[in-house]
Each structure stands twice: as structure tokens, then as C-alpha cells.
Design a protein around this motif. Sequence first.
Motif, PDB file in Angstrom:
ATOM      1  N   VAL A  11     -22.936  15.719   5.888  1.00 21.56           N
ATOM      2  CA  VAL A  11     -23.509  14.594   6.614  1.00 21.56           C
ATOM      3  C   VAL A  11     -23.455  13.356   5.729  1.00 21.56           C
ATOM      4  O   VAL A  11     -23.513  13.461   4.497  1.00 21.56           O
ATOM      5  CB  VAL A  11     -24.959  14.909   7.052  1.00 21.56           C
ATOM      6  CG1 VAL A  11     -25.867  15.126   5.857  1.00 21.56           C
ATOM      7  CG2 VAL A  11     -25.516  13.846   7.971  1.00 21.56           C
ATOM      8  N   GLN A  12     -23.334  12.201   6.347  1.00 18.73           N
ATOM      9  CA  GLN A  12     -23.301  10.951   5.592  1.00 18.73           C
ATOM     10  C   GLN A  12     -24.719  10.559   5.157  1.00 18.73           C
ATOM     11  O   GLN A  12     -25.701  10.943   5.806  1.00 18.73           O
ATOM     12  CB  GLN A  12     -22.697   9.845   6.444  1.00 18.73           C
ATOM     13  CG  GLN A  12     -21.230  10.036   6.739  1.00 18.73           C
ATOM     14  CD  GLN A  12     -20.623   8.831   7.438  1.00 18.73           C
ATOM     15  OE1 GLN A  12     -21.319   8.017   8.025  1.00 18.73           O
ATOM     16  NE2 GLN A  12     -19.301   8.712   7.351  1.00 18.73           N
ATOM     17  N   PRO A  13     -24.812   9.786   4.082  1.00 16.86           N
ATOM     18  CA  PRO A  13     -26.137   9.286   3.688  1.00 16.86           C
ATOM     19  C   PRO A  13     -26.816   8.561   4.850  1.00 16.86           C
ATOM     20  O   PRO A  13     -26.168   7.806   5.581  1.00 16.86           O
ATOM     21  CB  PRO A  13     -25.806   8.318   2.546  1.00 16.86           C
ATOM     22  CG  PRO A  13     -24.545   8.856   1.959  1.00 16.86           C
ATOM     23  CD  PRO A  13     -23.766   9.398   3.138  1.00 16.86           C
ATOM     24  N   LEU A  85     -31.165  11.383   4.980  1.00 17.84           N
ATOM     25  CA  LEU A  85     -30.642  12.197   3.884  1.00 17.84           C
ATOM     26  C   LEU A  85     -29.973  11.328   2.832  1.00 17.84           C
ATOM     27  O   LEU A  85     -29.349  10.303   3.132  1.00 17.84           O
ATOM     28  CB  LEU A  85     -29.668  13.240   4.421  1.00 17.84           C
ATOM     29  CG  LEU A  85     -30.357  14.446   5.073  1.00 17.84           C
ATOM     30  CD1 LEU A  85     -29.399  15.192   5.994  1.00 17.84           C
ATOM     31  CD2 LEU A  85     -30.897  15.377   4.008  1.00 17.84           C
ATOM     32  N   LYS A  86     -30.122  11.792   1.584  1.00 17.80           N
ATOM     33  CA  LYS A  86     -29.582  11.093   0.425  1.00 17.80           C
ATOM     34  C   LYS A  86     -28.608  12.015  -0.310  1.00 17.80           C
ATOM     35  O   LYS A  86     -28.727  13.243  -0.201  1.00 17.80           O
ATOM     36  CB  LYS A  86     -30.719  10.716  -0.532  1.00 17.80           C
ATOM     37  CG  LYS A  86     -31.832   9.900   0.088  1.00 17.80           C
ATOM     38  CD  LYS A  86     -32.949   9.679  -0.915  1.00 17.80           C
ATOM     39  CE  LYS A  86     -34.096   8.884  -0.315  1.00 17.80           C
ATOM     40  NZ  LYS A  86     -35.191   8.658  -1.297  1.00 17.80           N
ATOM     41  N   ASP A  89     -30.004  15.001  -2.015  1.00 22.55           N
ATOM     42  CA  ASP A  89     -30.459  16.141  -1.219  1.00 22.55           C
ATOM     43  C   ASP A  89     -29.393  17.239  -1.148  1.00 22.55           C
ATOM     44  O   ASP A  89     -29.655  18.323  -0.613  1.00 22.55           O
ATOM     45  CB  ASP A  89     -30.815  15.707   0.203  1.00 22.55           C
ATOM     46  CG  ASP A  89     -32.011  14.770   0.248  1.00 22.55           C
ATOM     47  OD1 ASP A  89     -31.945  13.780   1.020  1.00 22.55           O
ATOM     48  OD2 ASP A  89     -33.000  15.016  -0.473  1.00 22.55           O
ATOM     49  N   THR A  90     -28.210  16.964  -1.663  1.00 20.38           N
ATOM     50  CA  THR A  90     -27.138  17.954  -1.662  1.00 20.38           C
ATOM     51  C   THR A  90     -27.564  19.188  -2.450  1.00 20.38           C
ATOM     52  O   THR A  90     -27.948  19.090  -3.626  1.00 20.38           O
ATOM     53  CB  THR A  90     -25.863  17.358  -2.269  1.00 20.38           C
ATOM     54  OG1 THR A  90     -25.405  16.302  -1.424  1.00 20.38           O
ATOM     55  CG2 THR A  90     -24.776  18.422  -2.400  1.00 20.38           C
ATOM     56  N   THR A 114     -24.501  19.142   2.273  1.00 21.52           N
ATOM     57  CA  THR A 114     -23.791  18.169   1.451  1.00 21.52           C
ATOM     58  C   THR A 114     -23.950  16.794   2.074  1.00 21.52           C
ATOM     59  O   THR A 114     -23.614  16.606   3.245  1.00 21.52           O
ATOM     60  CB  THR A 114     -22.307  18.521   1.327  1.00 21.52           C
ATOM     61  OG1 THR A 114     -22.172  19.836   0.784  1.00 21.52           O
ATOM     62  CG2 THR A 114     -21.591  17.524   0.424  1.00 21.52           C
ATOM     63  N   VAL A 115     -24.479  15.869   1.289  1.00 22.00           N
ATOM     64  CA  VAL A 115     -24.684  14.499   1.749  1.00 22.00           C
ATOM     65  C   VAL A 115     -23.721  13.605   0.980  1.00 22.00           C
ATOM     66  O   VAL A 115     -23.871  13.395  -0.228  1.00 22.00           O
ATOM     67  CB  VAL A 115     -26.131  14.042   1.539  1.00 22.00           C
ATOM     68  CG1 VAL A 115     -26.335  12.648   2.156  1.00 22.00           C
ATOM     69  CG2 VAL A 115     -27.098  15.041   2.146  1.00 22.00           C
ATOM     70  N   SER A 116     -22.736  13.095   1.685  1.00 23.36           N
ATOM     71  CA  SER A 116     -21.689  12.326   1.024  1.00 23.36           C
ATOM     72  C   SER A 116     -20.986  11.439   2.041  1.00 23.36           C
ATOM     73  O   SER A 116     -20.845  11.805   3.204  1.00 23.36           O
ATOM     74  CB  SER A 116     -20.674  13.257   0.373  1.00 23.36           C
ATOM     75  OG  SER A 116     -19.589  12.536  -0.158  1.00 23.36           O
TER      76      SER A 116
END
Length: 117
Positions: A11-13, A85-86, A89-90, A114-116
Motif C-alpha cells: 500500500v502507498q503511504p 499508513l507510513k 509500518d512495514t 509493505t508501505v511504499s
Amino acid sequence: VQLVESGGGLVQPGGSLRLSCAASGFTFSDYEMTWYRQAPGKERELVARITSRGGSTYYADSVKGRFTISRDNTKNTVYLQMNMLKPEDTAVYYCNVDRRPLGSNSWGQGTQVTVSS
């Protein structure tokens, strides 16, 4: 005892995910449930906890105001709604039930978040 997590992904930030943990093999409504996470190279940390009937919750400072733990005792399932999400948080997120001393301390297999961008 079996705990099966689902709902992880990329997911994206700023985005959101909802994790689920389906429990079986014990009387779900009798126990607190906890979400933990473990990032690469770091120790496993407690994220959120909910009491057996859902009347009380606890959150790590790092997720307070962004994550919400809940449970449905009719479905033997605990949830973790993760908003805003940040990248930090990954981690692999794990569901846990600690039934000691009379029972086991049990973990699910984990689900990757995965937050990226």
C-alpha cells in the motif's frame, strides 16, 4: 489452536489496510487478542490488544490514532484497521493469543504489510 491472518499487502503511504485473524481451537470469547509486528532486523513489538469482550483496547504509541483493533466473537475473528499508513509500518503482522498458564501462547503465520510508493 489455529490463528490465520489475512489482509496484508502493498500500500502507498497514507493508505489503509484491514487485517483479519481467524481463530479456532479454543474458546475465542474467553481471551484477550493481540496484534504484534516485526520489521526486518528489529524485535517483535506489540501493536494493539483487545480484551475478551472488546470492552477495552490498548495501542502502542506509534500507532495510536491511526490503527483500530476490534473483534467479532460470533465469527471468532479479530481485526486490525490500519489507516494513514507510513513506511515505518512495514512489517510482518502476527496475531497472538496467550492462554498461559493453563494453555499455550499461540501465534499465527503472519501477514506481510509493505508501505511504499
